[in-house]
Design an enzyme around this catalytic site. Structure first.
Site, short mmCIF file in Angstrom:
data_model
loop_
_atom_site.label_atom_id
_atom_site.label_comp_id
_atom_site.label_asym_id
_atom_site.label_seq_id
_atom_site.Cartn_x
_atom_site.Cartn_y
_atom_site.Cartn_z
N TRP A 166 39.40 35.71 39.62
CA TRP A 166 39.18 36.14 41.02
C TRP A 166 37.78 35.78 41.46
O TRP A 166 37.55 35.38 42.61
CB TRP A 166 39.46 37.64 41.17
CG TRP A 166 40.81 38.01 40.68
CD1 TRP A 166 41.11 38.88 39.66
CD2 TRP A 166 42.08 37.52 41.16
NE1 TRP A 166 42.47 38.95 39.48
CE2 TRP A 166 43.09 38.14 40.38
CE3 TRP A 166 42.46 36.62 42.15
CZ2 TRP A 166 44.45 37.88 40.57
CZ3 TRP A 166 43.81 36.36 42.35
CH2 TRP A 166 44.78 36.99 41.58
N ASP A 167 36.79 35.92 40.57
CA ASP A 167 35.44 35.46 40.89
C ASP A 167 35.44 33.97 41.23
O ASP A 167 34.77 33.54 42.16
CB ASP A 167 34.52 35.65 39.66
CG ASP A 167 33.89 37.02 39.60
OD1 ASP A 167 33.78 37.69 40.64
OD2 ASP A 167 33.50 37.42 38.49
N VAL A 168 36.17 33.20 40.43
CA VAL A 168 36.18 31.75 40.64
C VAL A 168 36.83 31.41 41.99
O VAL A 168 36.29 30.63 42.78
CB VAL A 168 36.91 31.05 39.47
CG1 VAL A 168 37.14 29.57 39.77
CG2 VAL A 168 36.10 31.22 38.17
#
Lengths: 415, 415
Positions: A166-168
């Site tokens: 999700w960060d990516v």
């Protein structure tokens, strides 16, 4: 390697961990001048593992240097009003190509309101945990997505992903938003404040992939099904010599290739007769995944990896090997200088290592070598002079007062 | 909900599965007019699971409709030269806001070269499996990243992620590339051909997160460590009433909050004394993760979820619940109309369901309601007239000859 794609653009990044720094990295790889502002001595992510070995435990972070390639670094004491004012002036500096802040720290003294008072067309992109401003990170968002319950065997409880997916995704989306809103400012003259929440990226992905509707409309929850893929046929198999491959047959053509390569048509006819299913249909292949896998297991158990790969390549079967990172570096040309996306960097405090530049391939557009992640404060003086027009004497005073610092000493340099 | 962010922009999408369609969806959600071209009867992804129940198995795909919200649909027989020519003309239509193709099909008749002969400033974004043009999908790329070997317990072999994380990252990156290259065309008048390989996105992420350097420079491979997070402290815990929570203490502040909320300072002192470690340091917390988790397990086992949540919120501990998708829809306000990112759509053939629009929140910029995914060919006539200027008679002839079709019949409509 980086491209000049974004046109003249300066982005000031005040950030930590993954989402915002990775967004800044992407912008830098496509030509933005990204100035990363850090506290003197480094922010909360500066020592994140893995780190270079050093007796005092203070070796450089391979995580931080991976995420901050190609940026300029200025080190400022942001606990003091003079330091905060410098960062505000940097973020809201004049000129058509400046006035863009990327952050995930949510510092009130660096809010859009404060900066827009200095520059009416300020662009601010703030990455948040949750949209209401409450904290969340990839791990605590992912646990709520349902994915850990669909991962693995389901026998030992939920399995977290290790990739901070999700960060990516959030990082790439934030880079998109900055490119879009800067393009909009060029057309309209208007600045904007943009918020992007990690949880909104995660939950909207569940909507886009049909996962939310599957449960809301059909009342179904996807089960954990080991390494089978959902909705067609695919799984991992082990060859006679102990190599593991992932095999997928999603389209009808991929299924026909797999059946042909493995001479499986008799087995398929048998499974179809026993089950009443038509395996040319992907949903029915999914239903029959266990008998299909049994037949394939027996086939793989009799063949070496090289035999399998030869047959699969000849029939254009969709497959890929499992690799450790060491195997990937040792033997996969996609992660080597044979791939134009990769280059070798010499990062201060780390040494020479393989590194990825801009992921796109754009025929006819020149690629420039990337610069490694800077030492903290490497560009403090240069940035203060270039962007804020400070004289050498003024910069000297800021150093003397401890308001700015840098560059830090290269840990690899001789004493 | 969608924003007008990208300015006038028309994108022709000829694509299947996730990466390119999701890129098109993101562009549509920020204001692009995305025209999706499909074969008559639908492309290879048109029936992907999950599907609406129907006796003949041909109910609408919740996957396809999730990925194609807000686009226009034209159905063309692209096996015939006349159909191919129509699509070429659509993709390379004149006007400053047109001339953008997004694809992952790699059809030679729709190559950049063919289109650039029709329009010199053509922009083409092609998503590939591998950069050399060989096929790969999320599953067969992911197996090579090393991540499956780091996921789960490591006892039963590699564990595949279920979220198609590389497809998702690739989609957001492709949307970024289109925004950037269209901005560049507005400034320079130049078109471009862009390739983006799924495997380049995956392997470059390994570089950016420091995973490649960790193995190359330090000779380390990350182990599979269940649901522990790497490099600091975090794991899942179960409360006395059987609820599971993910807890993370990455920064020093988050660790102090956790110790305070769980009254854990005596235990921490004991662990520090036994191990010689300083748990205020994140890397040393990671080293001591098992004794820390033991102490926390005992603490959680004595408390209900509501007690834990009250204490954690008071001390601002970083945590999140595990949820199934049903629980998420039932009880998480982040996935409801209370979140402005969400809205209800009425999709033909499916009915009313919750759906996510543009993920960003942009104060002062109007959000417009999204349109649901169209039935195949809903906009065939409208697009042929508007974009190619065809008369009603000419369009009628194309229908008669079976070159174009649509709109298909709404499966939910009364007979």
């Amino acid at each position: 390697m980086s491209y000049e794609m974004l046109g003249p653009l300066r982005v000031v990044e005040s950030a930590a961990f993954i989402a915002a720094p990775l967004a800044g990295l992407i912008l830098a790889q496509y030509g933005a001048d990204v100035i990363r502002v850090d506290a003197i001595g480094g922010g909360i992510d500066y020592g994140r593992m893995p780190r270079m070995p050093r007796r005092d435990g203070q070796g450089r972070s391979l995580y931080w240097t991976g995420l901050n390639k190609g940026k300029r670094s200025i080190a400022v004491d942001v606990r003091r009003p003079e330091g905060r004012e410098l960062v505000q002036q940097l973020a809201a500096a004049p000129g058509p190509d400046a006035g863009v802040l990327l952050t995930n720290l949510g510092a009130p003294w660096l809010s859009h309101g404060v900066l827009a008072a200095l520059r009416h067309d300020m662009v601010t992109c703030t990455i948040q945990g949750n949209g209401d401003g409450s904290p969340a990170v990839d791990y605590t968002v992912n646990s709520a997505t349902g994915y850990p319950m669909m991962t693995g065997s389901g026998r030992d409880g939920p399995v977290n992903h290790v990739l901070p997916a999700w960060d990516v995704a959030c990082a790439h989306h934030a880079a998109f938003l900055v490119a879009a809103v800067v393009g909009r400012r060029r057309r309209t003259g208007e600045g904007r404040e943009i918020f992007l929440a990690l949880s909104d990226i995660a939950f909207s992905t569940l909507s886009h992939l049909g996962v939310l509707a599957e449960t809301e409309v059909l009342g179904q929850e996807r089960p954990a099904i080991d390494n089978y893929l959902y909705g067609a046929f695919g799984r991992d198999f082990v060859t006679a010599d102990g190599h593991r491959l992932m095999v997928a047959a999603i389209s009808a053509g991929q299924w026909a290739s797999l059946v042909e390569a493995c001479s499986l048509s008799d087995e398929v006819a048998r499974i179809e007769e026993n089950s009443g299913l038509d395996l040319r249909d992907e949903a029915q292949r999914f239903e029959a995944r266990e008998p299909i896998a049994q037949a394939l297991e027996a086939w793989f158990a009799k063949r070496s990896r090289s035999e399998v790969e030869t047959l699969f390549k000849a029939e254009r079967v969709l497959f890929g090997p499992y690799r450790s990172v060491a195997e990937l570096l040792d033997s996969d040309p996609r992660v080597s200088l044979a791939n134009p996306v990769f280059e070798r960097l010499d990062t201060p405090g780390i040494g020479s290592h393989l590194s990825a530049g801009a992921a796109a391939r754009i025929p006819g557009l020149a690629r420039a070598p990337s610069r490694p992640a800077p030492l903290l404060g490497t560009h403090t003086d240069e940035v203060l002079h270039e962007v804020l027009g400070l004289s050498g004497a003024a910069i000297g005073k800021l150093h003397d007062a401890g308001i700015v610092a840098g560059p830090e000493r290269d840990p690899a340099a001789k004493a």
